[in-house]
Scaffold this motif. Structure first.
Motif, PDB file in Angstrom:
ATOM      1  N   GLU A 219       0.842  -1.195   0.000  1.00 34.43           N
ATOM      2  CA  GLU A 219       0.000   0.000   0.000  1.00 34.43           C
ATOM      3  C   GLU A 219       0.871   1.237   0.000  1.00 34.43           C
ATOM      4  OE1 GLU A 219      -3.315   0.561   2.582  1.00 34.43           O
ATOM      5  OE2 GLU A 219      -3.777  -1.595   2.568  1.00 34.43           O
ATOM      6  N   TRP A 220       0.469   2.197  -0.849  1.00 39.21           N
ATOM      7  CA  TRP A 220       1.196   3.460  -0.956  1.00 39.21           C
ATOM      8  C   TRP A 220       0.212   4.610  -0.873  1.00 39.21           C
ATOM      9  CZ3 TRP A 220       6.284   5.004  -2.336  1.00 39.21           C
ATOM     10  CH2 TRP A 220       7.209   3.958  -2.399  1.00 39.21           C
ATOM     11  N   SER A 221       0.680   5.716  -0.338  1.00 39.17           N
ATOM     12  CA  SER A 221      -0.053   6.963  -0.411  1.00 39.17           C
ATOM     13  C   SER A 221       0.007   7.404  -1.874  1.00 39.17           C
ATOM     14  CB  SER A 221       0.615   7.995   0.495  1.00 39.17           C
ATOM     15  OG  SER A 221       0.059   9.258   0.288  1.00 39.17           O
ATOM     16  N   ALA A 222      -1.104   7.941  -2.373  1.00 46.10           N
ATOM     17  CA  ALA A 222      -1.128   8.317  -3.790  1.00 46.10           C
ATOM     18  C   ALA A 222      -1.983   9.551  -4.008  1.00 46.10           C
ATOM     19  CB  ALA A 222      -1.655   7.162  -4.632  1.00 46.10           C
ATOM     20  N   ARG A 223      -1.614  10.321  -5.036  1.00 48.82           N
ATOM     21  CA  ARG A 223      -2.401  11.447  -5.516  1.00 48.82           C
ATOM     22  C   ARG A 223      -2.577  11.274  -7.015  1.00 48.82           C
ATOM     23  NH1 ARG A 223       1.593  15.249  -3.486  1.00 48.82           N
ATOM     24  NH2 ARG A 223       1.799  15.636  -5.689  1.00 48.82           N
ATOM     25  N   SER A 224      -3.606  11.935  -7.513  1.00 49.17           N
ATOM     26  CA  SER A 224      -3.828  11.925  -8.952  1.00 49.17           C
ATOM     27  C   SER A 224      -2.766  12.786  -9.624  1.00 49.17           C
ATOM     28  CB  SER A 224      -5.217  12.467  -9.259  1.00 49.17           C
ATOM     29  OG  SER A 224      -5.386  12.606 -10.656  1.00 49.17           O
ATOM     30  N   TYR A 225      -2.221  12.306 -10.738  1.00 47.71           N
ATOM     31  CA  TYR A 225      -1.232  13.082 -11.492  1.00 47.71           C
ATOM     32  C   TYR A 225      -1.872  14.375 -11.989  1.00 47.71           C
ATOM     33  CZ  TYR A 225       2.618  13.958 -14.715  1.00 47.71           C
ATOM     34  OH  TYR A 225       3.690  14.512 -15.364  1.00 47.71           O
ATOM     35  N   ASP A 226      -3.144  14.272 -12.360  1.00 52.45           N
ATOM     36  CA  ASP A 226      -3.920  15.454 -12.750  1.00 52.45           C
ATOM     37  C   ASP A 226      -4.692  15.900 -11.503  1.00 52.45           C
ATOM     38  OD1 ASP A 226      -5.652  17.334 -13.747  1.00 52.45           O
ATOM     39  OD2 ASP A 226      -6.602  15.999 -15.218  1.00 52.45           O
ATOM     40  N   PRO A 227      -4.335  17.037 -10.907  1.00 47.58           N
ATOM     41  CA  PRO A 227      -4.971  17.432  -9.644  1.00 47.58           C
ATOM     42  C   PRO A 227      -6.478  17.679  -9.749  1.00 47.58           C
ATOM     43  CG  PRO A 227      -3.442  19.128 -10.408  1.00 47.58           C
ATOM     44  CD  PRO A 227      -3.342  17.988 -11.358  1.00 47.58           C
ATOM     45  N   ASP A 228      -6.999  17.893 -10.946  1.00 45.43           N
ATOM     46  CA  ASP A 228      -8.436  18.136 -11.115  1.00 45.43           C
ATOM     47  C   ASP A 228      -9.224  16.842 -11.286  1.00 45.43           C
ATOM     48  OD1 ASP A 228      -7.997  20.866 -10.995  1.00 45.43           O
ATOM     49  OD2 ASP A 228      -7.619  20.992 -13.160  1.00 45.43           O
ATOM     50  N   LEU A 229      -8.548  15.710 -11.262  1.00 47.47           N
ATOM     51  CA  LEU A 229      -9.196  14.422 -11.511  1.00 47.47           C
ATOM     52  C   LEU A 229      -9.316  13.653 -10.205  1.00 47.47           C
ATOM     53  CD1 LEU A 229     -10.190  12.291 -13.585  1.00 47.47           C
ATOM     54  CD2 LEU A 229      -7.821  11.550 -13.785  1.00 47.47           C
ATOM     55  N   LEU A 230     -10.526  13.175  -9.901  1.00 42.00           N
ATOM     56  CA  LEU A 230     -10.747  12.316  -8.745  1.00 42.00           C
ATOM     57  C   LEU A 230     -10.867  10.884  -9.257  1.00 42.00           C
ATOM     58  CD1 LEU A 230     -11.222  12.015  -5.711  1.00 42.00           C
ATOM     59  CD2 LEU A 230     -13.675  12.247  -6.189  1.00 42.00           C
ATOM     60  N   ILE A 231      -9.975  10.015  -8.795  1.00 44.79           N
ATOM     61  CA  ILE A 231      -9.951   8.626  -9.253  1.00 44.79           C
ATOM     62  C   ILE A 231     -10.635   7.770  -8.197  1.00 44.79           C
ATOM     63  CG2 ILE A 231      -8.495   6.720 -10.004  1.00 44.79           C
ATOM     64  CD1 ILE A 231      -6.269   8.823 -10.505  1.00 44.79           C
ATOM     65  N   PRO A 232     -11.749   7.104  -8.564  1.00 47.16           N
ATOM     66  CA  PRO A 232     -12.490   6.313  -7.571  1.00 47.16           C
ATOM     67  C   PRO A 232     -11.768   5.008  -7.203  1.00 47.16           C
ATOM     68  CG  PRO A 232     -13.536   6.142  -9.743  1.00 47.16           C
ATOM     69  CD  PRO A 232     -12.402   7.110  -9.874  1.00 47.16           C
ATOM     70  N   ALA A 233     -12.149   4.455  -6.051  1.00 46.31           N
ATOM     71  CA  ALA A 233     -11.593   3.181  -5.581  1.00 46.31           C
ATOM     72  C   ALA A 233     -11.915   2.085  -6.597  1.00 46.31           C
ATOM     73  CB  ALA A 233     -12.179   2.829  -4.218  1.00 46.31           C
ATOM     74  N   GLY A 234     -10.989   1.151  -6.748  1.00 42.03           N
ATOM     75  CA  GLY A 234     -11.160   0.028  -7.671  1.00 42.03           C
ATOM     76  C   GLY A 234     -10.632   0.293  -9.071  1.00 42.03           C
ATOM     77  N   THR A 235     -10.230   1.511  -9.346  1.00 40.12           N
ATOM     78  CA  THR A 235      -9.726   1.878 -10.679  1.00 40.12           C
ATOM     79  C   THR A 235      -8.291   1.390 -10.836  1.00 40.12           C
ATOM     80  OG1 THR A 235     -11.099   3.864 -10.638  1.00 40.12           O
ATOM     81  CG2 THR A 235      -9.321   3.797 -12.264  1.00 40.12           C
TER      82      THR A 235
END
Length: 148
Positions: free
Chosen positions: A109-125
């Protein structure tokens, strides 16, 4: 002294010099000297011995040397540490956007952010790791998040 013994001595000197220099070229010449020693051992004349040495040396240097050098020197770049994670696939465990979420990369498990700050990536993606900043993976979805 028989000529085949002389060729063996030459091969031994070249082999020893190769051990001291590690250039690989002297080893090829030592092999050519062994070829000449073989011809001399068959009882053939000095002209054929020199020809065998020259032909074998030329063949070794032009054919074997480039292939051997490529195998000895052409190591692939091994990525280790966090650099090895870039380009890997991950699965989002908690949503990632401008605020950090969690992803699973290769069982960790890693802490992660979206590369595109305006994009919210849902769980399971399923995402690709684009970069690592500190202990945070910057990820982007594998599929287009905005289908047309």
């Amino acid at each position: 002294m028989q000529s085949w013994v002389l060729w063996l001595i030459i091969a031994g000197i070249l082999g020893t010099a190769e051990l001291m220099t590690a250039t690989f070229d002297l080893l090829l010449l030592a092999i050519a000297a062994l070829a000449a020693a073989t011809i001399a051992g068959l009882g053939l004349g000095m002209g054929l011995q020199l020809l065998a040495f020259a032909v074998t040396a030329a063949a070794m240097i032009t054919l074997v040397r480039p292939v051997a050098r490529r195998h000895l020197m052409g190591h692939p770049q091994l990525r280790t540490g966090v650099a090895a994670l870039i380009g890997r696939e991950a699965v989002v465990l908690t949503p990632c956007g401008r605020e950090p979420g969690r992803v699973k990369i290769g069982g960790e498990e890693w802490s992660a952010r979206s590369y595109d700050p305006d994009l919210l990536i849902p769980a399971g993606t399923r995402v690709d790791v684009f970069a690592i900043e500190g202990a945070t993976a910057l990820v982007h979805p594998q599929e287009d998040p905005w289908p047309n």
